[in-house]
Scaffold this motif. Structure first.
Motif, PDB file in Angstrom:
ATOM      1  N   ASN A  22       0.483  -1.741  -0.004  1.00  0.00           N
ATOM      2  CA  ASN A  22      -0.096  -0.247  -0.335  1.00  0.00           C
ATOM      3  C   ASN A  22       1.045   1.446   0.012  1.00  0.00           C
ATOM      4  O   ASN A  22       1.762   0.962   1.111  1.00  0.00           O
ATOM      5  N   LEU A  23       0.545   2.690  -0.423  1.00  0.00           N
ATOM      6  CA  LEU A  23       1.155   3.326  -1.031  1.00  0.00           C
ATOM      7  C   LEU A  23       1.053   4.420   0.479  1.00  0.00           C
ATOM      8  O   LEU A  23       2.010   5.204   1.068  1.00  0.00           O
ATOM      9  N   PHE A  24       0.025   3.940   1.193  1.00  0.00           N
ATOM     10  CA  PHE A  24      -0.592   4.988   2.301  1.00  0.00           C
ATOM     11  C   PHE A  24      -0.861   4.170   3.731  1.00  0.00           C
ATOM     12  O   PHE A  24      -1.158   3.022   3.311  1.00  0.00           O
ATOM     13  N   THR A  25      -0.362   4.633   4.936  1.00  0.00           N
ATOM     14  CA  THR A  25      -0.414   3.853   5.979  1.00  0.00           C
ATOM     15  C   THR A  25      -1.868   3.857   5.988  1.00  0.00           C
ATOM     16  O   THR A  25      -1.991   2.388   7.093  1.00  0.00           O
ATOM     17  N   ASN A  26      -3.258   4.406   5.915  1.00  0.00           N
ATOM     18  CA  ASN A  26      -4.122   4.219   5.971  1.00  0.00           C
ATOM     19  C   ASN A  26      -4.621   3.462   4.308  1.00  0.00           C
ATOM     20  O   ASN A  26      -4.957   5.250   3.096  1.00  0.00           O
ATOM     21  N   PRO A  27      -5.193   2.431   3.651  1.00  0.00           N
ATOM     22  CA  PRO A  27      -5.933   2.087   2.488  1.00  0.00           C
ATOM     23  C   PRO A  27      -6.884   2.295   2.470  1.00  0.00           C
ATOM     24  O   PRO A  27      -7.985   2.682   3.255  1.00  0.00           O
ATOM     25  N   GLY A  28      -7.652   3.414   0.922  1.00  0.00           N
ATOM     26  CA  GLY A  28      -8.645   3.423   0.183  1.00  0.00           C
ATOM     27  C   GLY A  28      -9.031   4.549   0.199  1.00  0.00           C
ATOM     28  O   GLY A  28      -7.509   5.776   0.303  1.00  0.00           O
ATOM     29  N   LEU A  29     -10.158   4.999  -0.098  1.00  0.00           N
ATOM     30  CA  LEU A  29      -9.932   7.094  -1.308  1.00  0.00           C
ATOM     31  C   LEU A  29     -10.285   7.820  -0.337  1.00  0.00           C
ATOM     32  O   LEU A  29     -10.401   8.853  -0.487  1.00  0.00           O
ATOM     33  N   PHE A  32     -10.428   9.466   7.050  1.00  0.00           N
ATOM     34  CA  PHE A  32     -10.225  11.250   7.580  1.00  0.00           C
ATOM     35  C   PHE A  32      -8.567  10.788   8.572  1.00  0.00           C
ATOM     36  O   PHE A  32      -9.048  12.066   9.319  1.00  0.00           O
ATOM     37  N   LYS A  33      -8.204   9.862   8.880  1.00  0.00           N
ATOM     38  CA  LYS A  33      -6.954   9.625   9.253  1.00  0.00           C
ATOM     39  C   LYS A  33      -5.453   9.698   9.162  1.00  0.00           C
ATOM     40  O   LYS A  33      -5.957   9.153   7.886  1.00  0.00           O
ATOM     41  N   SER A  34      -4.904  10.370   9.079  1.00  0.00           N
ATOM     42  CA  SER A  34      -3.469  10.538   8.268  1.00  0.00           C
ATOM     43  C   SER A  34      -3.365  10.636   6.856  1.00  0.00           C
ATOM     44  O   SER A  34      -3.282   9.367   6.435  1.00  0.00           O
ATOM     45  N   ILE A  35      -4.565  11.680   6.134  1.00  0.00           N
ATOM     46  CA  ILE A  35      -4.385  11.142   4.704  1.00  0.00           C
ATOM     47  C   ILE A  35      -3.351  11.028   3.552  1.00  0.00           C
ATOM     48  O   ILE A  35      -3.487  10.571   3.073  1.00  0.00           O
ATOM     49  N   LEU A  36      -2.108  11.886   3.813  1.00  0.00           N
ATOM     50  CA  LEU A  36      -1.230  11.329   3.267  1.00  0.00           C
ATOM     51  C   LEU A  36       0.139  11.150   3.631  1.00  0.00           C
ATOM     52  O   LEU A  36       1.312  10.965   2.935  1.00  0.00           O
ATOM     53  N   LYS A  37      -0.360  10.180   5.024  1.00  0.00           N
ATOM     54  CA  LYS A  37       1.013   9.825   5.473  1.00  0.00           C
ATOM     55  C   LYS A  37       1.072   8.538   5.053  1.00  0.00           C
ATOM     56  O   LYS A  37       0.488   7.409   4.655  1.00  0.00           O
ATOM     57  N   MET A  38       2.372   8.139   4.688  1.00  0.00           N
ATOM     58  CA  MET A  38       2.844   7.351   3.474  1.00  0.00           C
ATOM     59  C   MET A  38       3.955   6.229   4.706  1.00  0.00           C
ATOM     60  O   MET A  38       4.649   7.179   5.023  1.00  0.00           O
ATOM     61  N   PRO A  39       4.056   4.894   4.504  1.00  0.00           N
ATOM     62  CA  PRO A  39       5.429   4.670   4.768  1.00  0.00           C
ATOM     63  C   PRO A  39       7.159   4.211   4.041  1.00  0.00           C
ATOM     64  O   PRO A  39       6.395   5.168   3.542  1.00  0.00           O
ATOM     65  N   GLU A  40       7.475   4.742   4.530  1.00  0.00           N
ATOM     66  CA  GLU A  40       8.954   5.507   3.787  1.00  0.00           C
ATOM     67  C   GLU A  40       9.303   4.412   2.833  1.00  0.00           C
ATOM     68  O   GLU A  40       9.916   4.390   1.601  1.00  0.00           O
ATOM     69  N   GLN A 104     -12.067  15.811  -2.334  1.00  0.00           N
ATOM     70  CA  GLN A 104     -10.802  16.526  -1.534  1.00  0.00           C
ATOM     71  C   GLN A 104      -9.759  15.146  -1.616  1.00  0.00           C
ATOM     72  O   GLN A 104      -8.546  16.105  -2.285  1.00  0.00           O
ATOM     73  N   ILE A 105      -9.459  14.599  -0.297  1.00  0.00           N
ATOM     74  CA  ILE A 105      -8.877  13.950  -0.105  1.00  0.00           C
ATOM     75  C   ILE A 105      -8.533  12.403  -1.327  1.00  0.00           C
ATOM     76  O   ILE A 105      -7.548  12.316  -0.707  1.00  0.00           O
ATOM     77  N   PRO A 106      -9.669  11.826  -1.596  1.00  0.00           N
ATOM     78  CA  PRO A 106      -9.034  11.250  -3.115  1.00  0.00           C
ATOM     79  C   PRO A 106      -8.860  11.647  -3.660  1.00  0.00           C
ATOM     80  O   PRO A 106      -7.403  11.294  -4.512  1.00  0.00           O
ATOM     81  N   ILE A 107      -8.864  12.986  -4.327  1.00  0.00           N
ATOM     82  CA  ILE A 107      -7.823  13.263  -5.524  1.00  0.00           C
ATOM     83  C   ILE A 107      -6.443  13.585  -5.003  1.00  0.00           C
ATOM     84  O   ILE A 107      -5.628  13.774  -5.829  1.00  0.00           O
ATOM     85  N   MET A 108      -6.219  13.528  -3.799  1.00  0.00           N
ATOM     86  CA  MET A 108      -4.920  14.206  -2.830  1.00  0.00           C
ATOM     87  C   MET A 108      -4.730  12.854  -3.470  1.00  0.00           C
ATOM     88  O   MET A 108      -3.110  12.462  -3.686  1.00  0.00           O
ATOM     89  N   ARG A 109      -4.762  12.015  -3.240  1.00  0.00           N
ATOM     90  CA  ARG A 109      -3.842  10.933  -2.769  1.00  0.00           C
ATOM     91  C   ARG A 109      -3.906  10.249  -4.474  1.00  0.00           C
ATOM     92  O   ARG A 109      -3.284   9.843  -4.171  1.00  0.00           O
ATOM     93  N   ILE A 110      -4.867  10.242  -5.296  1.00  0.00           N
ATOM     94  CA  ILE A 110      -4.876   9.596  -6.463  1.00  0.00           C
ATOM     95  C   ILE A 110      -3.326  10.646  -7.216  1.00  0.00           C
ATOM     96  O   ILE A 110      -2.651  10.056  -8.423  1.00  0.00           O
ATOM     97  N   SER A 111      -3.439  11.367  -7.246  1.00  0.00           N
ATOM     98  CA  SER A 111      -2.076  12.404  -7.423  1.00  0.00           C
ATOM     99  C   SER A 111      -0.816  12.297  -7.204  1.00  0.00           C
ATOM    100  O   SER A 111      -0.373  11.661  -8.190  1.00  0.00           O
ATOM    101  N   ARG A 112      -0.676  11.709  -6.104  1.00  0.00           N
ATOM    102  CA  ARG A 112       0.132  11.276  -5.273  1.00  0.00           C
ATOM    103  C   ARG A 112       0.380   9.879  -5.928  1.00  0.00           C
ATOM    104  O   ARG A 112       2.268   9.106  -5.796  1.00  0.00           O
TER     105      ARG A 112
END
Length: 128
Positions: A22-29, A32-40, A104-112
């Motif tokens: 997974n790209l993000f620590t909290n998977p899914g589009l 509402f918590k740690s929306i842009l937090k990614m593992p190293e 807003q959140i899904p667009i930010m995640r998909i763009s990353r």
């Protein structure tokens, strides 16, 4: 859609190198918590997600066309709905603003995810 296609893995927010982690620590589009937090690093293939300082600021340039693709047709549809059903433009504007906040959140995640998939190429299994 096949799970090995690039488009599927962009929207599933999977690692661009192995399509497993997974790209993000909290998977899914919609989170509402740690929306842009990614593992190293990817837990499956050890791909580094911290490529360089300021790398993810380029995702702003990716999110802009996504917003245009979504909202320009919605504005034209709003004018058609306004004429066909005599709904006030203020109420349609309120609905559009609510949709903007909801996406807003899904667009930010998909763009990353798009930025990473443009930069890092798929290697496949056995890439440890």
């Amino acid at each position: 859609m096949k799970e090995t296609t690039k488009l599927y893995n962009i929207f599933a927010l999977k690692c661009p190198r192995c399509y497993q982690g997974n790209l993000f620590t909290n998977p899914g589009l919609f989170v509402f918590k740690s929306i842009l937090k990614m593992p190293e690093r990817c837990p499956h293939c050890n791909q580094d997600f911290r490529i360089e300082p300021g790398f993810y600021s380029a995702s702003l340039w990716i999110s802009y066309p996504i917003i245009l693709i979504l909202f320009v047709p919605m504005i034209f549809a709003g004018f058609v709905i306004k004429e066909a059903y005599s709904i006030s433009i203020e109420s349609l504007l309120a609905v559009f603003i609510i949709i903007c906040f909801a996406l807003q959140i899904p667009i930010m995640r998909i763009s990353r995810a798009l930025l990473l998939h443009f930069t890092i190429h798929y290697v496949g299994s056995g890439n440890k």
